[in-house]
Design an enzyme around this catalytic site. Structure first.
Site, PDB file in Angstrom:
ATOM      1  N   TRP A   1      -3.008   7.435  -6.522  1.00 56.00           N
ATOM      2  CA  TRP A   1      -3.802   6.976  -5.384  1.00 56.00           C
ATOM      3  C   TRP A   1      -2.896   7.197  -3.958  1.00 56.00           C
ATOM      4  O   TRP A   1      -2.532   6.531  -3.127  1.00 56.00           O
ATOM      5  CB  TRP A   1      -3.575   5.486  -5.243  1.00 56.00           C
ATOM      6  CG  TRP A   1      -4.470   4.762  -6.527  1.00 56.00           C
ATOM      7  CD1 TRP A   1      -4.016   3.950  -7.422  1.00 56.00           C
ATOM      8  CD2 TRP A   1      -5.845   4.901  -6.686  1.00 56.00           C
ATOM      9  NE1 TRP A   1      -4.834   3.580  -8.400  1.00 56.00           N
ATOM     10  CE2 TRP A   1      -5.962   4.186  -7.837  1.00 56.00           C
ATOM     11  CE3 TRP A   1      -6.831   5.536  -6.305  1.00 56.00           C
ATOM     12  CZ2 TRP A   1      -7.396   4.144  -8.598  1.00 56.00           C
ATOM     13  CZ3 TRP A   1      -8.081   5.368  -6.653  1.00 56.00           C
ATOM     14  CH2 TRP A   1      -8.429   4.560  -7.736  1.00 56.00           C
TER      15      TRP A   1
ATOM     16  N   GLU B   1      -2.525  -1.348   0.395  1.00 58.65           N
ATOM     17  CA  GLU B   1      -0.940  -1.853   0.904  1.00 58.65           C
ATOM     18  C   GLU B   1      -0.623  -3.295   0.401  1.00 58.65           C
ATOM     19  O   GLU B   1      -0.031  -4.102   0.747  1.00 58.65           O
ATOM     20  CB  GLU B   1      -1.043  -1.952   2.399  1.00 58.65           C
ATOM     21  CG  GLU B   1      -1.244  -0.815   2.954  1.00 58.65           C
ATOM     22  CD  GLU B   1      -0.212   0.270   2.738  1.00 58.65           C
ATOM     23  OE1 GLU B   1       0.673   0.091   2.153  1.00 58.65           O
ATOM     24  OE2 GLU B   1      -0.444   1.358   3.425  1.00 58.65           O
TER      25      GLU B   1
END
Length: 401
Positions: free
Chosen positions: A160, A379
């Site tokens: 990612w 996040e």
């Protein structure tokens, strides 16, 4: 621009910067975003325009060629860019996090070497924590760095990476047991390495491979990749800060400001969804009048606008807290959690207002409907944010019995 999500107390310079970015979004991003997104095409012309505006150096100190602006200014610019196309804000965000980590934690040599070229946009940054088997559990990282003379040999697979292909500098978090006795907590035996590479896919330097783009539901245009290290040799002077064992704290500091960025992205996408919804509601007629005149639609618009305002206020508060030098993990977690959840809800309401046309790729809301879910996990998931918020609240409100 409508009256929603205004920010009080900005300087003339801040207002000028944000106005310039807003004009760029309206003229250069919104007209082409959906077409580029449907083609999953990297927005090179847009990125070149942002480079000319100096946005890649927005928070880099002036002594290194940047603009030396605050996190608040940066977040408000991200809000505007995400309003145009969220993927573009992602291209800037990872670059910004690496530059911030260098500014806060790098050695003087590392700052002098990287920051001027990052401010100019000649070096593009990406950062890498996640791995295929760990998700939010950073302590479970298995990628390793082993000392070998004046170098470290890195091995493992990361996952990612936003800008994994287009970047030329990656901050990579790995385990480094050297110098840390057995039984050391995992977060105290991690190190961040500054890995320079050639942009592109395949073997981008000896021992480092970027296999290719990961196909995604949304968040297209920006490249999201894996990173495979197999005997990757990195000089010891490319340990961020020059000392091993500090990587976890350095990364968490970067992620903290990254969460403000994700909150800003949620605010921008929600603003655009509201704009599309309120505009369509005044154009579409049913039962002899615009649907905006139906009470059910007015209620929906009222809820959407209130969520846009609330998310914006929390994002601004989190940015200002960080700019003041205070700890802001509570505020950043709250802002990220609320903004991403509200973004999803506002986008879905705008989608519902569009009716059947919202399901058509001809309408912009279809793109936003696929983009919003990324903010729910980027996040740190909502559950991770709530863990952070809960723990911090218990620290602040400790019962003295």
């Amino acid at each position: 621009m409508a009256r929603l999500a205004q920010t009080a107390g900005l300087t003339d310079v801040q207002q000028e910067i944000i106005s310039t970015v807003r004009d760029f979004v309206d003229k250069e991003i919104l007209p082409v975003a959906t077409e580029l997104e449907h083609r999953d095409e990297y927005p090179q012309q847009i990125v070149d325009g942002l480079k000319e505006l100096g946005l890649f150096g927005l928070m880099i100190p002036e002594e290194y060629g940047g603009l030396g602006e605050s996190l608040l200014t940066y977040a408000l610019c991200v809000e505007e860019i995400a309003r145009g196309w969220m993927s573009v804000s992602g291209i800037i965000n990872t670059h910004f996090i690496v530059a911030y980590m260098l500014k806060q934690h790098g050695t003087q040599e590392q700052k002098d070497h990287f920051l001027p070229r990052m401010a100019a946009g000649d070096i593009r940054g990406a950062f890498s924590m996640s791995e295929p088997g760990l998700g939010s559990d950073v302590s479970a990282i298995t990628s390793k760095a082993v000392k070998d003379g004046d170098e470290y040999v890195l091995t493992g697979q990361k996952m990612w990476l936003t800008n994994g292909g287009t970047s030329s500098l990656v901050a990579v978090l790995v385990r480094s047991d050297e110098g840390h006795p057995e039984g050391t907590p995992p977060h105290k035996s991690m190190t961040t390495f500054l890995v320079e590479k050639e942009p592109g896919f395949g073997e981008v330097r000896p021992g480092l491979t970027i296999p290719g783009k990961i196909e995604k539901m949304g968040y297209k245009g920006v490249d999201t990749t894996e990173l495979i290290m197999d005997g990757l040799r990195i000089p010891a002077d490319r340990v961020l800060g020059g000392v091993t064992g500090r990587g976890f704290y350095q990364m968490m500091d970067g992620v903290e400001v990254g969460r403000v960025n994700v909150a800003a992205r949620g605010c921008g996408v929600a603003q655009r969804a509201f704009e599309l919804g309120v505009q369509y509601a005044q154009q579409r007629h049913t039962f002899g009048k615009p649907i905006a005149q139906h009470q059910a639609i007015q209620f929906k618009l009222a809820e959407m606008a209130t969520k846009v305002e609330a998310a914006h206020a929390m994002m601004v508060n989190a940015a200002r807290k960080k700019d003041s030098g205070q700890r802001n993990d509570l505020e950043a977690g709250m802002a990220k959690y609320l903004a991403s959840e509200y973004c999803k809800e506002v986008v879905e309401d705008a989608f519902r207002i569009h009716g059947g046309y919202g399901y058509s790729k001809e309408y912009e809301i279809e793109r936003l409907y696929r983009e919003a879910p990324m903010l729910l996990i980027g996040e740190g998931t909502a559950e991770i944010q709530k863990m952070i918020i809960g723990r911090r609240l218990l620290e602040e409100y400790r019962f003295q019995g």
